[in-house]
Design a protein around this motif. Structure first.
Motif, PDB file in Angstrom:
ATOM      1  N   TRP A  29      -1.771   0.707   3.311  1.00 22.44           N
ATOM      2  CA  TRP A  29      -2.664   0.131   4.539  1.00 22.44           C
ATOM      3  C   TRP A  29      -2.584  -0.297   5.557  1.00 22.44           C
ATOM      4  N   LYS A  30      -3.221   0.347   6.263  1.00 30.73           N
ATOM      5  CA  LYS A  30      -3.287   0.528   7.818  1.00 30.73           C
ATOM      6  C   LYS A  30      -4.697  -0.176   8.465  1.00 30.73           C
ATOM      7  N   THR A  31      -3.801  -1.287   9.246  1.00 31.68           N
ATOM      8  CA  THR A  31      -5.021  -1.798  10.291  1.00 31.68           C
ATOM      9  C   THR A  31      -4.981  -1.475  11.480  1.00 31.68           C
ATOM     10  N   VAL A  32      -5.623  -1.289  12.475  1.00 31.35           N
ATOM     11  CA  VAL A  32      -5.554  -1.051  13.703  1.00 31.35           C
ATOM     12  C   VAL A  32      -6.205  -1.702  15.260  1.00 31.35           C
ATOM     13  N   ARG A  33      -5.824  -2.421  15.586  1.00 35.02           N
ATOM     14  CA  ARG A  33      -6.355  -3.167  16.769  1.00 35.02           C
ATOM     15  C   ARG A  33      -7.693  -2.974  17.345  1.00 35.02           C
ATOM     16  N   GLY A  34      -8.210  -3.305  17.895  1.00 35.94           N
ATOM     17  CA  GLY A  34      -9.323  -3.057  19.276  1.00 35.94           C
ATOM     18  C   GLY A  34     -10.397  -3.638  17.941  1.00 35.94           C
ATOM     19  N   ARG A  35     -11.954  -3.556  19.100  1.00 37.32           N
ATOM     20  CA  ARG A  35     -12.878  -3.776  18.651  1.00 37.32           C
ATOM     21  C   ARG A  35     -13.822  -2.790  17.447  1.00 37.32           C
ATOM     22  N   GLY A  36     -14.441  -2.460  16.379  1.00 40.46           N
ATOM     23  CA  GLY A  36     -14.913  -1.062  16.045  1.00 40.46           C
ATOM     24  C   GLY A  36     -13.947  -0.673  15.219  1.00 40.46           C
ATOM     25  N   LYS A  37     -12.800  -1.167  15.250  1.00 42.31           N
ATOM     26  CA  LYS A  37     -12.277   0.171  14.635  1.00 42.31           C
ATOM     27  C   LYS A  37     -11.426  -0.380  12.900  1.00 42.31           C
ATOM     28  N   LYS A  38     -11.993   0.453  12.165  1.00 39.75           N
ATOM     29  CA  LYS A  38     -11.960  -0.374  10.604  1.00 39.75           C
ATOM     30  C   LYS A  38     -10.247  -0.014  10.040  1.00 39.75           C
ATOM     31  N   PRO A  39      -9.462  -1.199   9.209  1.00 40.31           N
ATOM     32  CA  PRO A  39      -8.968  -0.307   8.449  1.00 40.31           C
ATOM     33  C   PRO A  39      -8.331   1.004   7.508  1.00 40.31           C
ATOM     34  N   LYS A  40      -7.365   0.910   6.667  1.00 41.71           N
ATOM     35  CA  LYS A  40      -7.862   2.870   6.306  1.00 41.71           C
ATOM     36  C   LYS A  40      -7.191   2.022   5.016  1.00 41.71           C
ATOM     37  N   LEU A  41      -7.548   2.600   4.442  1.00 41.56           N
ATOM     38  CA  LEU A  41      -6.840   2.452   2.454  1.00 41.56           C
ATOM     39  C   LEU A  41      -6.765   3.351   1.692  1.00 41.56           C
ATOM     40  N   LYS A  42      -5.261   4.125   1.150  1.00 40.62           N
ATOM     41  CA  LYS A  42      -5.414   4.922   0.194  1.00 40.62           C
ATOM     42  C   LYS A  42      -4.683   4.146  -0.672  1.00 40.62           C
ATOM     43  N   LEU A  43      -4.530   4.772  -1.710  1.00 41.72           N
ATOM     44  CA  LEU A  43      -4.434   4.545  -3.273  1.00 41.72           C
ATOM     45  C   LEU A  43      -3.333   5.680  -3.444  1.00 41.72           C
ATOM     46  N   ASN A  44      -2.236   4.771  -4.039  1.00 41.59           N
ATOM     47  CA  ASN A  44      -1.473   6.077  -4.353  1.00 41.59           C
ATOM     48  C   ASN A  44      -1.131   6.030  -6.043  1.00 41.59           C
ATOM     49  N   TYR A  45      -1.934   4.764  -6.765  1.00 41.93           N
ATOM     50  CA  TYR A  45      -1.994   5.352  -8.398  1.00 41.93           C
ATOM     51  C   TYR A  45      -3.021   5.610  -8.263  1.00 41.93           C
ATOM     52  N   SER A  46      -3.270   6.542  -9.553  1.00 37.31           N
ATOM     53  CA  SER A  46      -4.546   6.087 -10.820  1.00 37.31           C
ATOM     54  C   SER A  46      -5.220   5.080 -11.070  1.00 37.31           C
ATOM     55  N   LEU A  47      -5.995   4.853 -11.719  1.00 33.77           N
ATOM     56  CA  LEU A  47      -6.203   3.893 -12.466  1.00 33.77           C
ATOM     57  C   LEU A  47      -5.500   3.817 -14.198  1.00 33.77           C
ATOM     58  N   ASP A  48      -5.455   5.146 -14.134  1.00 29.78           N
ATOM     59  CA  ASP A  48      -4.276   4.940 -15.938  1.00 29.78           C
ATOM     60  C   ASP A  48      -2.797   5.641 -15.322  1.00 29.78           C
ATOM     61  N   ALA A  49      -2.080   5.637 -14.361  1.00 29.51           N
ATOM     62  CA  ALA A  49      -1.007   5.377 -13.540  1.00 29.51           C
ATOM     63  C   ALA A  49      -0.628   3.577 -13.741  1.00 29.51           C
ATOM     64  N   ILE A  50      -1.992   2.905 -13.301  1.00 29.17           N
ATOM     65  CA  ILE A  50      -2.152   1.504 -13.058  1.00 29.17           C
ATOM     66  C   ILE A  50      -1.802   1.043 -14.768  1.00 29.17           C
ATOM     67  N   ARG A  51      -2.723   1.483 -15.210  1.00 28.50           N
ATOM     68  CA  ARG A  51      -2.678   0.449 -16.949  1.00 28.50           C
ATOM     69  C   ARG A  51      -1.076   1.363 -17.132  1.00 28.50           C
ATOM     70  N   LEU A  52      -0.663   1.962 -17.035  1.00 29.64           N
ATOM     71  CA  LEU A  52       0.814   2.963 -17.742  1.00 29.64           C
ATOM     72  C   LEU A  52       1.439   1.775 -16.568  1.00 29.64           C
ATOM     73  N   ASN A  53       1.271   1.681 -15.352  1.00 25.55           N
ATOM     74  CA  ASN A  53       2.385   0.671 -15.580  1.00 25.55           C
ATOM     75  C   ASN A  53       2.008  -1.109 -15.816  1.00 25.55           C
ATOM     76  N   GLU A  54       1.042  -1.136 -16.289  1.00 24.78           N
ATOM     77  CA  GLU A  54       0.593  -2.562 -16.562  1.00 24.78           C
ATOM     78  C   GLU A  54       1.519  -1.936 -18.274  1.00 24.78           C
ATOM     79  N   ALA A  55       1.089  -1.366 -19.240  1.00 20.59           N
ATOM     80  CA  ALA A  55       2.145  -1.245 -19.866  1.00 20.59           C
ATOM     81  C   ALA A  55       3.112  -2.019 -19.837  1.00 20.59           C
ATOM     82  N   LYS A  56       4.462  -0.499 -19.238  1.00 15.88           N
ATOM     83  CA  LYS A  56       5.038  -1.809 -18.715  1.00 15.88           C
ATOM     84  C   LYS A  56       5.616  -2.917 -18.614  1.00 15.88           C
TER      85      LYS A  56
END
Length: 570
Positions: free
Chosen positions: A53-80
């Motif tokens: 999760w990257k936030t950048v100061r300055g008008r008009g600059k949008k944060p950038k988001l990258k997921l490190n886990y897929s939905l299935d990987a999240i579910r696996l972690n949830e099961a664990k």
């Protein structure tokens, strides 16, 4: 993981490993929360490594988001996470939704939580999965071997049986005596306490056996029970019986607390209170937990806790785990064990109809082929005892003279031990063989609990059942011959009942095992010669024992059970 739900929602809108510009407002809309809370969520997920999760100061600059886990990987972690917090039912529910490759990953991860595991507390814990068996842990009402196994850990009996010597030895009673086989006196140990703290006395012993129906084979020879004192109980019998103490070594003879039974006997089957080495401390949809009873009067077991995880039978648990009866590597040796007991067919000789006639039963037996009932690991049985099966060499069946003349339909009862566990396969094979001989037949599954009813024996022509004998083979056989649940005695005509009663009386009056076995085999031979019973098969099971391990006796029998009382570490 905190915010798992939010992470699963994000996975539906953003791709894994792909950096995407977004806005706080959009995330607030996606996650259905305030913009302020969005910042809290994203900072937490970033810190834990689930997203970048990257936030950048300055008008008009949008944060950038990258997921490190897929939905299935999240579910696996949830099961664990669910498994790690002992929410096993939820963990398996999540795992069942995973694709095959991630289910395998989950299974491998799960192995680290099984077996004898380390604990934050200084405890030695045995943990393993087993399917739900709807345990009934009231000794009087137990149904399956799973029930009996648990009862064996939670309760103790007046005396126990040693299969190696064929003798009884003291447990709750420190001494037993009888001068004539008619009156038996049991002297109880002082200071034996139940798990809820009450001392065990002669009144508890009397209550235990007074609960049994009068016609039950365990108590039907008891005339009265006398509490001589707090620690002395006397049994007065109707007939001489030198085997009487052996009857009291059976699991059903486990001593129960009178006060708990009187308070709520129905609930007792789910949350029992005994005086054995382990006490039940948890029993819910996730787990059955036994903890060592610290005030146990006997020798303390080495294991401190046993956690039996309730795994869904439909979930494909990894078969490479040793607790699932498969060798994980070459350090485990394969052992084939033949089970004492057998599957069998009982012919109802009392019901009005063709089966009542010996000649008709004989012709039926000629058509039935026991070898067709055997699975690859099974052998044809000629007795309930495997050694006798090996000794017997029955003549080959003579060619069938003629199809039995019968225009009606035979009704077959297939024994059901519990939901989903029954003898329908064997009953269907029998049905097929009879129909091949021109005899119409119908199969109905009948729960064992209904085999007590006289109506059952007025309805069915044939019973297909099976029995596995306990450690005391002879006692198991005597109970089998007298039990109305197993269809043998209730299906016999009057003259054969009289023969059975005569032989059982002689067995109880004799004091030598050699003579007892001779008399028992006379019973088996008579039942076979009258075509009242046809043995089908002995079951064979493969288990694995570790050749060199620090742990002793941590091995499963053929039903996936460990006798926790015997496990110890070198």
């Amino acid at each position: 993981m905190k915010y798992t739900h939010h992470m699963k929602v994000l996975a539906q809108y953003f791709s894994q490993h792909e950096e995407t510009e977004t806005t706080i407002a959009r995330l607030a809309d996606i996650l259905n929360c305030s913009e302020r809370h969005v910042k809290t969520i994203m900072n937490y997920l970033d810190k834990e490594g689930f997203v970048d999760w990257k936030t950048v100061r300055g008008r008009g600059k949008k944060p950038k988001l990258k997921l490190n886990y897929s939905l299935d990987a999240i579910r696996l972690n949830e099961a664990k996470e669910a498994i790690a917090t002992e929410n096993y039912r939820e963990g398996f529910r999540h795992a069942e939704k995973l694709p095959a490759e991630l289910q395998v990953a989950f299974q491998h991860w799960l192995q680290n939580h099984l077996g004898i595991v380390d604990s934050e507390e200084p405890l030695d814990i045995l943990r393993y999965p087993f399917y739900e068996t709807n345990l009934m842990m009231d000794p009087l009402h137990m149904i399956s071997r799973h029930d009996a196994h648990m009862i064996q850990q939670i309760f103790d009996r007046l005396v126990e049986f040693d299969a190696a010597t064929g003798k009884t030895f003291p447990k709750i009673a420190h001494h037993v005596e009888s001068k004539d086989g008619m009156t038996w006196i049991f002297y109880l140990r002082k200071g034996v306490t139940f798990h809820h703290g009450k001392e065990l006395t002669s009144e508890d012993v009397k209550t235990t056996f007074s609960r049994f129906p009068k016609e039950d084979s365990l108590v039907k020879n008891i005339h009265s029970i006398e509490c001589v004192s707090k620690y002395v109980v006397k049994f007065h019998l109707k007939q001489k019986d030198y085997l009487f103490p052996r009857y009291l070594t059976g699991t059903r003879a486990s001593i129960v607390p009178a006060d708990v039974i009187e308070k709520d006997e129905k609930e007792f089957g789910r949350f029992p209170v005994g005086s054995g080495p382990y006490q039940l401390t948890k029993h819910d949809a996730d787990i059955v937990r036994l903890d060592v009873f610290k005030n146990y009067y006997g020798l303390r077991p080495w294991l401190d806790r046993i956690d039996i995880i309730k795994a869904p039978s439909r979930f494909p648990l990894d078969p490479s785990h040793p607790l699932l009866l498969t060798a994980p590597d070459d350090s485990w040796k394969k052992v084939e064990r033949m089970e004492e007991g057998a599957d069998y067919i009982i012919f109802n000789c009392r019901k009005t109809g063709p089966v009542r006639e010996k000649s008709f039963r004989k012709k039926l037996v000629q058509f039935i082929e026991p070898e067709k009932f055997c699975l690859p690991s099974e052998v044809v049985a000629h007795s309930f005892i495997t050694e006798r099966t090996k000794q017997l060499h029955p003549e080959r069946k003579k060619p069938v003279e003629a199809t039995p003349a019968f225009d009606g339909e035979l009704l077959i009862a297939a024994q059901q031990i519990r939901e989903g566990v029954n003898h329908k396969r064997e009953a269907d094979i029998l049905k097929g063989q009879l129909e091949a001989a021109g005899i119409r037949a119908k199969v109905e599954i009948v729960p064992t609990s209904e085999w007590w009813n006289s109506e059952t024996y007025e309805k069915y022509d044939l019973f297909v059942a099976g029995v596995g004998l306990a450690e005391d083979l002879f006692l198991s056989l005597l109970n089998l011959l007298q039990s109305k649940r197993m269809a043998i005695e209730p299906s016999l005509p009057e003259e054969m009942r009289e023969f059975l009663t005569e032989k059982l009386t002689l067995i109880r009056e004799t004091q030598t095992d050699k003579e007892r076995w001779r008399l028992y085999f006379e019973i088996e031979d008579r039942l076979k010669s009258e075509y009242a019973i046809l043995f089908l098969s002995h079951r064979s099971h493969t288990v694995y024992e570790q050749k060199d391990s620090a742990y002793v006796n941590i091995e499963l029998d053929s039903y996936g059970r460990v006798d926790y009382r015997k496990v110890w570490k070198r």
